[in-house]
Design a protein around this motif. Structure first.
Motif, PDB file in Angstrom:
ATOM      1  N   LEU A 196       3.325   8.092   0.452  1.00 33.56           N
ATOM      2  CA  LEU A 196       4.271   8.473  -0.431  1.00 33.56           C
ATOM      3  C   LEU A 196       4.360   9.991  -0.767  1.00 33.56           C
ATOM      4  N   GLY A 197       3.260  10.750  -0.296  1.00 36.17           N
ATOM      5  CA  GLY A 197       3.319  12.073  -0.358  1.00 36.17           C
ATOM      6  C   GLY A 197       3.367  12.521  -1.855  1.00 36.17           C
ATOM      7  N   VAL A 198       2.576  11.927  -2.429  1.00 35.14           N
ATOM      8  CA  VAL A 198       2.397  12.317  -3.996  1.00 35.14           C
ATOM      9  C   VAL A 198       0.896  12.593  -4.308  1.00 35.14           C
ATOM     10  N   SER A 199       0.687  13.236  -5.668  1.00 35.89           N
ATOM     11  CA  SER A 199      -0.489  13.499  -6.006  1.00 35.89           C
ATOM     12  C   SER A 199      -1.842  12.342  -5.718  1.00 35.89           C
ATOM     13  N   LYS A 200      -2.950  12.740  -5.756  1.00 35.03           N
ATOM     14  CA  LYS A 200      -4.084  11.533  -6.013  1.00 35.03           C
ATOM     15  C   LYS A 200      -4.135  11.107  -7.522  1.00 35.03           C
ATOM     16  N   GLY A 201      -4.075  12.219  -8.276  1.00 31.05           N
ATOM     17  CA  GLY A 201      -4.040  11.867  -9.772  1.00 31.05           C
ATOM     18  C   GLY A 201      -2.898  10.890  -9.976  1.00 31.05           C
ATOM     19  N   LEU A 202      -1.577  11.180  -9.528  1.00 29.84           N
ATOM     20  CA  LEU A 202      -0.623  10.228  -9.736  1.00 29.84           C
ATOM     21  C   LEU A 202      -0.733   8.776  -9.446  1.00 29.84           C
ATOM     22  N   VAL A 203      -1.506   8.709  -8.187  1.00 29.45           N
ATOM     23  CA  VAL A 203      -1.766   7.381  -7.415  1.00 29.45           C
ATOM     24  C   VAL A 203      -2.554   6.666  -8.270  1.00 29.45           C
ATOM     25  N   SER A 204      -3.902   7.473  -8.672  1.00 29.39           N
ATOM     26  CA  SER A 204      -4.890   6.950  -9.465  1.00 29.39           C
ATOM     27  C   SER A 204      -4.487   6.349 -10.643  1.00 29.39           C
ATOM     28  N   VAL A 205      -3.861   7.279 -11.497  1.00 28.91           N
ATOM     29  CA  VAL A 205      -3.347   6.485 -12.911  1.00 28.91           C
ATOM     30  C   VAL A 205      -2.464   5.367 -12.656  1.00 28.91           C
ATOM     31  N   ALA A 206      -1.556   5.264 -11.698  1.00 29.86           N
ATOM     32  CA  ALA A 206      -0.726   4.186 -11.406  1.00 29.86           C
ATOM     33  C   ALA A 206      -1.427   3.112 -10.881  1.00 29.86           C
ATOM     34  N   ILE A 207      -2.502   3.160  -9.962  1.00 28.78           N
ATOM     35  CA  ILE A 207      -3.408   1.961  -9.560  1.00 28.78           C
ATOM     36  C   ILE A 207      -4.113   1.359 -10.625  1.00 28.78           C
ATOM     37  N   ASN A 208      -4.487   2.190 -11.776  1.00 30.30           N
ATOM     38  CA  ASN A 208      -5.143   1.554 -12.871  1.00 30.30           C
ATOM     39  C   ASN A 208      -4.111   1.008 -13.657  1.00 30.30           C
ATOM     40  N   GLU A 209      -2.986   1.214 -13.885  1.00 29.53           N
ATOM     41  CA  GLU A 209      -2.010   0.555 -14.679  1.00 29.53           C
ATOM     42  C   GLU A 209      -1.890  -0.793 -13.898  1.00 29.53           C
ATOM     43  N   LEU A 210      -1.731  -0.735 -12.568  1.00 30.12           N
ATOM     44  CA  LEU A 210      -1.210  -1.919 -11.834  1.00 30.12           C
ATOM     45  C   LEU A 210      -2.456  -2.982 -11.839  1.00 30.12           C
ATOM     46  N   LEU A 211      -3.670  -2.348 -11.874  1.00 31.08           N
ATOM     47  CA  LEU A 211      -4.744  -3.337 -11.973  1.00 31.08           C
ATOM     48  C   LEU A 211      -4.883  -3.968 -13.449  1.00 31.08           C
ATOM     49  N   GLU A 212      -4.242  -3.392 -14.208  1.00 30.89           N
ATOM     50  CA  GLU A 212      -4.312  -3.786 -15.941  1.00 30.89           C
ATOM     51  C   GLU A 212      -3.140  -5.138 -15.808  1.00 30.89           C
ATOM     52  N   LYS A 263      -2.365  -6.511 -13.263  1.00 27.88           N
ATOM     53  CA  LYS A 263      -2.980  -7.771 -12.277  1.00 27.88           C
ATOM     54  C   LYS A 263      -1.964  -8.040 -11.162  1.00 27.88           C
ATOM     55  N   LEU A 264      -1.347  -6.922 -10.971  1.00 30.07           N
ATOM     56  CA  LEU A 264      -0.318  -6.682  -9.659  1.00 30.07           C
ATOM     57  C   LEU A 264      -1.053  -6.495  -8.404  1.00 30.07           C
ATOM     58  N   ILE A 265      -2.063  -5.893  -8.701  1.00 31.26           N
ATOM     59  CA  ILE A 265      -3.193  -5.679  -7.639  1.00 31.26           C
ATOM     60  C   ILE A 265      -4.272  -5.832  -7.710  1.00 31.26           C
ATOM     61  N   ILE A 266      -5.364  -6.042  -6.758  1.00 32.76           N
ATOM     62  CA  ILE A 266      -6.558  -6.188  -7.023  1.00 32.76           C
ATOM     63  C   ILE A 266      -7.332  -5.356  -6.249  1.00 32.76           C
ATOM     64  N   GLN A 267      -8.558  -4.978  -6.546  1.00 32.14           N
ATOM     65  CA  GLN A 267      -9.450  -3.809  -5.575  1.00 32.14           C
ATOM     66  C   GLN A 267     -10.072  -4.967  -4.899  1.00 32.14           C
ATOM     67  N   ALA A 268      -9.940  -4.267  -3.444  1.00 30.27           N
ATOM     68  CA  ALA A 268     -10.816  -4.972  -2.207  1.00 30.27           C
ATOM     69  C   ALA A 268     -11.621  -4.161  -2.085  1.00 30.27           C
ATOM     70  N   GLU A 269     -12.477  -4.198  -0.821  1.00 28.76           N
ATOM     71  CA  GLU A 269     -13.684  -3.312  -0.313  1.00 28.76           C
ATOM     72  C   GLU A 269     -13.277  -2.007  -0.170  1.00 28.76           C
ATOM     73  N   LYS A 270     -14.487  -1.265  -0.197  1.00 26.49           N
ATOM     74  CA  LYS A 270     -14.303   0.130   0.079  1.00 26.49           C
ATOM     75  C   LYS A 270     -14.380   0.598   1.639  1.00 26.49           C
ATOM     76  N   THR A 271     -13.748   1.465   1.924  1.00 25.33           N
ATOM     77  CA  THR A 271     -13.644   1.925   3.280  1.00 25.33           C
ATOM     78  C   THR A 271     -14.939   2.449   3.674  1.00 25.33           C
ATOM     79  N   LYS A 272     -15.316   2.775   5.056  1.00 29.55           N
ATOM     80  CA  LYS A 272     -16.564   3.324   5.296  1.00 29.55           C
ATOM     81  C   LYS A 272     -16.921   4.633   4.933  1.00 29.55           C
ATOM     82  N   TYR A 273     -15.752   5.463   4.337  1.00 32.59           N
ATOM     83  CA  TYR A 273     -16.025   6.566   3.651  1.00 32.59           C
ATOM     84  C   TYR A 273     -15.997   6.723   2.195  1.00 32.59           C
ATOM     85  N   GLY A 274     -15.976   5.352   1.806  1.00 29.72           N
ATOM     86  CA  GLY A 274     -16.115   5.199   0.145  1.00 29.72           C
ATOM     87  C   GLY A 274     -14.917   5.012  -0.596  1.00 29.72           C
TER      88      GLY A 274
END
Length: 176
Positions: free
Chosen positions: A50-66, A68-79
């Motif tokens: 998307l070419g956006v900041s990590k902070g913007l993505v993090s906030v949006a992901i937390n709201e999408l999790l709230e 329940k539109l997305i769910i957390q899956a496994e971590k990548t090998k780099y965490g």
């Protein structure tokens, strides 16, 4: 053609549509990207695509999790955390319709109902058509009733939504 342009355009358009529903455009873009991805998607992948900041993505992901539109899956090998789209976004759509759209229609309906009670002299002073007001009130009420019927059904998948819409279109003899 590698499809990246088309994917980005699709994600952008879904973001605009979800913005219309009261979400931020970035929520729709992130959700769409995750939803149509074959494999879980990581935060760094979203940031890069998307070419956006990590902070913007993090906030949006937390709201999408709230929501329940997305769910957390496994971590990548780099965490890095990865995400999948929830199996039942239809339930969230139903809740948005119930708590946002129906409320807006109720407010419009109440306003039109108040206008329709004005006497002819008051209507004339306001250059208000009583017939058009009545027509708009009936249209708004019909839409509200339809949305209320739809939201009372326990629709939990996009497939179920599509089937209901297809049946409605068939009933109306409309072809898509």
């Amino acid at each position: 053609m590698n499809g990246k342009k088309e994917l980005l355009e699709t994600v952008e358009n879904i973001g605009l549509f979800m913005q219309y529903w009261g979400f931020k455009s970035v929520h729709g873009k992130i959700w769409a990207y995750i939803y149509i991805s074959e494999e879980p998607v990581s935060t760094p992948q979203i940031v890069e695509f998307l070419g956006v900041s990590k902070g913007l993505v993090s906030v949006a992901i937390n709201e999408l999790l709230e929501y329940k539109l997305i769910i957390q899956a496994e971590k990548t090998k780099y965490g890095a955390l990865t995400y999948l789209a929830a199996d039942n976004p239809a339930a969230t759509v139903r809740e948005v319709l119930k708590h946002r759209e129906i409320n807006i229609l109720s407010e419009v309906e109440n306003s039109l109902n108040s206008l329709s009670k004005l006497n002819l002299g008051e209507c004339k002073n306001l250059n208000l058509s009583k017939d058009k007001t009545k027509n708009l009130l009936e249209l708004t009420s019909a839409h509200k009733k339809l949305l209320t019927l739809i939201t009372k059904r326990n629709i939990n998948s996009i497939t179920e939504w599509r089937k209901i819409l297809d049946r409605g279109l068939k009933f109306l003899k409309l072809k898509v």
